[in-house]
Motif scaffolding. Structure first.
Motif, mmCIF file in Angstrom:
data_model
loop_
_atom_site.group_PDB
_atom_site.id
_atom_site.type_symbol
_atom_site.label_atom_id
_atom_site.label_comp_id
_atom_site.label_asym_id
_atom_site.label_seq_id
_atom_site.Cartn_x
_atom_site.Cartn_y
_atom_site.Cartn_z
ATOM 1 N N LEU A 67 -9.619 16.465 5.567
ATOM 2 C CA LEU A 67 -10.947 16.818 5.957
ATOM 3 C C LEU A 67 -11.450 18.416 5.815
ATOM 4 O O LEU A 67 -12.474 18.490 5.549
ATOM 5 C CB LEU A 67 -10.974 16.545 7.367
ATOM 6 N N ARG A 68 -10.543 19.308 5.620
ATOM 7 C CA ARG A 68 -10.916 20.823 5.508
ATOM 8 C C ARG A 68 -11.158 20.801 3.980
ATOM 9 O O ARG A 68 -11.786 21.917 3.789
ATOM 10 C CB ARG A 68 -9.566 21.510 5.967
ATOM 11 N N GLU A 69 -10.814 19.946 3.333
ATOM 12 C CA GLU A 69 -11.035 20.197 1.865
ATOM 13 C C GLU A 69 -12.480 19.320 1.251
ATOM 14 O O GLU A 69 -12.948 19.285 0.267
ATOM 15 C CB GLU A 69 -9.936 19.747 0.932
ATOM 16 N N LYS A 70 -13.180 18.778 2.018
ATOM 17 C CA LYS A 70 -14.383 18.128 1.873
ATOM 18 C C LYS A 70 -15.368 19.144 2.166
ATOM 19 O O LYS A 70 -15.195 20.005 2.773
ATOM 20 C CB LYS A 70 -14.698 16.582 2.796
ATOM 21 N N LEU A 71 -16.819 18.876 1.678
ATOM 22 C CA LEU A 71 -17.979 19.669 1.890
ATOM 23 C C LEU A 71 -18.141 19.640 3.499
ATOM 24 O O LEU A 71 -18.409 18.494 3.895
ATOM 25 C CB LEU A 71 -18.896 19.274 1.107
ATOM 26 N N PRO A 72 -18.408 20.409 4.176
ATOM 27 C CA PRO A 72 -18.692 20.348 5.576
ATOM 28 C C PRO A 72 -19.975 19.732 6.092
ATOM 29 O O PRO A 72 -19.902 19.110 7.250
ATOM 30 C CB PRO A 72 -18.792 22.003 5.993
ATOM 31 N N ASN A 73 -20.793 19.606 5.069
ATOM 32 C CA ASN A 73 -22.155 18.875 5.475
ATOM 33 C C ASN A 73 -22.283 17.597 4.792
ATOM 34 O O ASN A 73 -23.438 17.049 5.087
ATOM 35 C CB ASN A 73 -23.355 19.836 5.091
ATOM 36 N N GLU A 74 -21.136 16.987 4.305
ATOM 37 C CA GLU A 74 -21.378 15.601 4.084
ATOM 38 C C GLU A 74 -20.495 14.625 4.594
ATOM 39 O O GLU A 74 -19.721 14.673 5.360
ATOM 40 C CB GLU A 74 -20.711 15.703 2.483
ATOM 41 N N GLU A 75 -21.187 13.509 4.841
ATOM 42 C CA GLU A 75 -20.819 12.234 5.420
ATOM 43 C C GLU A 75 -20.050 11.369 4.429
ATOM 44 O O GLU A 75 -20.670 10.861 3.542
ATOM 45 C CB GLU A 75 -21.643 11.635 6.373
ATOM 46 N N ILE A 76 -19.003 10.773 4.672
ATOM 47 C CA ILE A 76 -18.022 10.148 3.802
ATOM 48 C C ILE A 76 -17.652 8.889 4.618
ATOM 49 O O ILE A 76 -17.254 8.846 5.694
ATOM 50 C CB ILE A 76 -16.658 10.806 3.219
ATOM 51 N N ARG A 77 -17.845 7.655 3.958
ATOM 52 C CA ARG A 77 -17.701 6.384 4.701
ATOM 53 C C ARG A 77 -16.839 5.666 3.580
ATOM 54 O O ARG A 77 -16.600 5.702 2.452
ATOM 55 C CB ARG A 77 -19.046 5.627 4.774
ATOM 56 N N ARG A 78 -16.180 4.665 4.240
ATOM 57 C CA ARG A 78 -15.110 3.479 3.629
ATOM 58 C C ARG A 78 -16.084 2.949 2.520
ATOM 59 O O ARG A 78 -17.273 2.597 2.813
ATOM 60 C CB ARG A 78 -14.859 2.629 4.717
ATOM 61 N N GLY A 79 -15.395 2.858 1.285
ATOM 62 C CA GLY A 79 -16.450 2.394 0.102
ATOM 63 C C GLY A 79 -16.921 3.239 -0.721
ATOM 64 O O GLY A 79 -17.134 2.668 -1.664
#
Length: 249
Positions: A67-79
């Motif tokens: 999670l620390r390596e994703k962009l802080p303002n993006e929402e990631i969902r399954r699929g």
């Protein structure tokens, strides 16, 4: 123990040895496949989100996006389909672990290579990248051919190249800076999009410099939460202080 019991124990032990060898071979195959690809962009499907990590499937192999390596303002969902750069390939007790990143400077570098042919073919060189992931990045570039403007080539016609990269980074602003061996010129460029009137080297020992800007350029030079001047300082390797121009001087 009866002979048949001993036989069953021996057969079970043999099966476990074979199973372990197969498992080790599969793990070695994964390590051999991904280790040479460190620094490469991969696209994976989000399979699940666990505590502290997003698990992606890339070519039937699970990779981990902490999670620390994703962009802080993006929402990631399954699929979701996610692009990321392979950052590390580790050997672990539970098998190999492939870690990917979207927030590292390396991810941005690979996106630039993908979008800008002059970088991919070596005509334009990326000298350095600094990022505040999800907010702003600064990329210093230089051209190996006189007739190619490195900044213009990276930005593209009407900004099409850099806008495509910014879109992938969820709106992160990407400043393209002309690298220069002249420290003062480089520092002035690094403070882009602000226009700098003058820049003084305050202390070579402490690597400190002072930039003087017009009043209307002060917010741009400092940036939101001081990000612009902080990134400029990291890019140049000197601490840059900002001072508003005195119109009476």
């Amino acid at each position: 123990l009866p002979a048949d019991t001993l036989g069953r124990i021996a057969a079970q032990a043999a099966k476990q040895v074979i199973f372990q060898k197969v498992r080790d071979a599969e793990q070695e195959k994964i390590i051999n496949e991904f280790s040479p690809r460190i620094g490469e962009i991969v696209t994976g499907v989000v399979r699940r989100i666990e505590e502290g990590v997003i698990v992606l499937e890339v070519n039937r192999t699970e990779v981990a996006l902490p999670l620390r390596e994703k962009l802080p303002n993006e929402e990631i969902r399954r699929g979701d389909l996610i692009k990321a750069v392979i950052a590390q390939v580790l050997r672990g007790y539970q098998g190999p672990q492939i870690l990917v990143s979207r927030s590292s400077p390396r991810f941005l570098a690979r996106l630039l290579e993908t979008e800008i042919p002059e970088i991919a073919n070596g005509t334009i060189e990326i000298k350095d990248i600094v990022r505040q992931a999800g907010e702003r990045a600064k990329v210093a570039v230089a051209s190996h051919e006189r007739d190619i403007d490195p900044v213009g080539a990276c930005i593209g016609v009407r900004g099409n190249r850099i806008l495509a990269i910014s879109k992938e980074l969820q709106g992160e602003k990407v400043d393209i800076i002309a690298w220069s061996p002249d420290l003062v010129a480089y520092a002035k460029a690094a403070l882009s999009p602000a226009k700098v009137d003058s820049l003084q080297l305050v202390s070579r020992t402490e690597k400190a410099m002072l930039a003087v800007v017009p009043e209307d350029q002060l917010p741009l030079a400092i940036g939101k939460k001081g990000i612009n001047v902080k990134l400029a300082s990291r890019l140049v390797g000197w601490k840059i202080s900002i001072k508003q121009e005195d119109p009476h001087e």
